[in-house]
Each structure stands twice: as C-alpha cells, then as structure tokens.
Design a protein around this motif. Structure first.
Motif, PDB file in Angstrom:
ATOM      1  N   UNK A  61      -7.091   6.308  -0.435  1.00 36.52           N
ATOM      2  CA  UNK A  61      -7.191   7.347  -1.461  1.00 36.52           C
ATOM      3  C   UNK A  61      -6.102   7.082  -2.502  1.00 36.52           C
ATOM      4  N   UNK A  62      -6.228   7.718  -3.647  1.00 31.88           N
ATOM      5  CA  UNK A  62      -5.209   7.563  -4.682  1.00 31.88           C
ATOM      6  C   UNK A  62      -3.851   8.040  -4.179  1.00 31.88           C
ATOM      7  N   UNK A  63      -3.842   9.132  -3.409  1.00 32.46           N
ATOM      8  CA  UNK A  63      -2.582   9.655  -2.868  1.00 32.46           C
ATOM      9  C   UNK A  63      -1.948   8.651  -1.901  1.00 32.46           C
ATOM     10  N   UNK A  64      -2.758   8.041  -1.042  1.00 32.86           N
ATOM     11  CA  UNK A  64      -2.240   7.034  -0.103  1.00 32.86           C
ATOM     12  C   UNK A  64      -1.737   5.805  -0.848  1.00 32.86           C
ATOM     13  N   UNK A  65      -2.490   5.391  -1.856  1.00 37.61           N
ATOM     14  CA  UNK A  65      -2.108   4.232  -2.659  1.00 37.61           C
ATOM     15  C   UNK A  65      -0.772   4.486  -3.357  1.00 37.61           C
ATOM     16  N   UNK A  66      -0.634   5.661  -3.961  1.00 34.97           N
ATOM     17  CA  UNK A  66       0.606   6.015  -4.663  1.00 34.97           C
ATOM     18  C   UNK A  66       1.785   6.042  -3.711  1.00 34.97           C
ATOM     19  N   UNK A  67       1.607   6.672  -2.545  1.00 30.79           N
ATOM     20  CA  UNK A  67       2.700   6.765  -1.560  1.00 30.79           C
ATOM     21  C   UNK A  67       3.123   5.382  -1.082  1.00 30.79           C
ATOM     22  N   UNK A  68       2.143   4.520  -0.785  1.00 31.59           N
ATOM     23  CA  UNK A  68       2.458   3.174  -0.290  1.00 31.59           C
ATOM     24  C   UNK A  68       3.135   2.325  -1.363  1.00 31.59           C
ATOM     25  N   UNK A  69       2.804   2.564  -2.624  1.00 33.26           N
ATOM     26  CA  UNK A  69       3.395   1.802  -3.724  1.00 33.26           C
ATOM     27  C   UNK A  69       4.706   2.414  -4.210  1.00 33.26           C
ATOM     28  N   UNK A  70       4.993   3.644  -3.765  1.00 36.79           N
ATOM     29  CA  UNK A  70       6.225   4.302  -4.183  1.00 36.79           C
ATOM     30  C   UNK A  70       6.188   4.823  -5.605  1.00 36.79           C
TER      31      UNK A  70
END
Length: 162
Positions: free
Chosen positions: A29-38
């Motif tokens: 998800x966009x939220x997971x992607x953002x969290x993993x990318x910081x």
C-alpha cells in the motif's frame, strides 16, 4: 546518457528506494511504501506518480505459480533461425511464438541463438509436442536447444526493451 541515445531517468535516493521496494513487493500500500522508504505518504504518492509518468515504473505484475495451473515443467528453448530474409523472419517468429499459451517469456538475442523462449508445460510429452509442432515445424527455424529448468529465482520483473 546511455550509448543508444536514451537518457537515463534522473533518480535520487528516494526514487531508487521506492523502485527497489516495489520491485520486491508490488502489492505494498502507499502507507507501507512510505513507511519502508522513510518518507511521508504524500511524498511516496507524488514520487510514484512521477516514476509512472516518466516510464521508470511500467506496471505492477503478479507472480504466478504455474504449478497451480498445471504447468509445472519449465524449460528454456534456444532457437536459431535460418539465414535469409532475417528481418521478416525475426518479426514473424516473435509475433507468432509470443501468442502461444505455454510461453512465459521471449528473449531476442545476439549470439549463438536468435531467441530464448521460456515455457511452462504439464510434462515432458507436452514439452516435446511444443518444440516439434511450434518451433521445429516452422520453415524459418534452423535448430532448437532445450534445457529443462530445475529451479530459478527472479529478483524482479523487467520491462520490455522496446
């Protein structure tokens, strides 16, 4: 700039991280992607949209277990075409072969083989039938070499070179 005149996309560290994460798991998800990318979710969204628009990310793909479809035997088949009207033969061969159901990937090569074809079939009889009927039977085909794939690991899905 690359040797073929196509300029590589200018990617910073965030872009590269997003591409790496998506190539490993396109279902994030966009939220997971953002969290993993910081980065913030809004940043991930804008950056991904830009990567899509620039053609860096060309699509999100499903990984299919071909065994579940009855196509558990995989092989790579090297194909050499006959000399002669090469450009026409190459185009016709590629268009015809890529439409065949067992074909997973088709690679046009420089080297001993003109093509490498990755197929998935039910068993060795189906493999033999595919090679004899769809490859060796074509007038443009000079020879084939078949290698059975025991196991493989894919790091990511590559976009078309064209």
């Amino acid at each position: 700039m690359q040797s073929n005149g196509i300029r590589s996309a200018d990617l910073d560290e965030v872009d590269r991280r997003l591409v790496d994460l998506l190539s490993r798991d396109g279902r994030m998800t966009n939220a997971e992607l953002a969290a993993a990318a910081g980065v913030a979710p809004s940043t991930a969204h804008v950056r991904l949209k830009s990567l899509l628009e620039r053609g860096v990310v060309t699509g999100i793909h499903a990984s299919v277990d071909h065994r579940m479809l009855g196509r558990g035997l995989h092989a790579m088949i090297g194909v050499t075409l006959r000399p002669g009207s090469r450009q026409e033969s190459i185009r016709e061969f590629a268009e015809e072969v890529r439409r065949l159901e067992p074909v997973i990937q088709v690679f046009f090569l420089g080297g001993a083989d003109d093509f490498m074809i990755h197929i998935g079939v039910a068993d060795s009889s189906a493999l033999r039938q595919f090679v004899v009927e769809h490859l060796s039977g074509q007038r443009s085909v000079a020879s084939t070499r078949t290698s059975i794939i025991f196991d493989y690991h894919r790091n990511e899905v590559a976009a078309s070179f064209q």
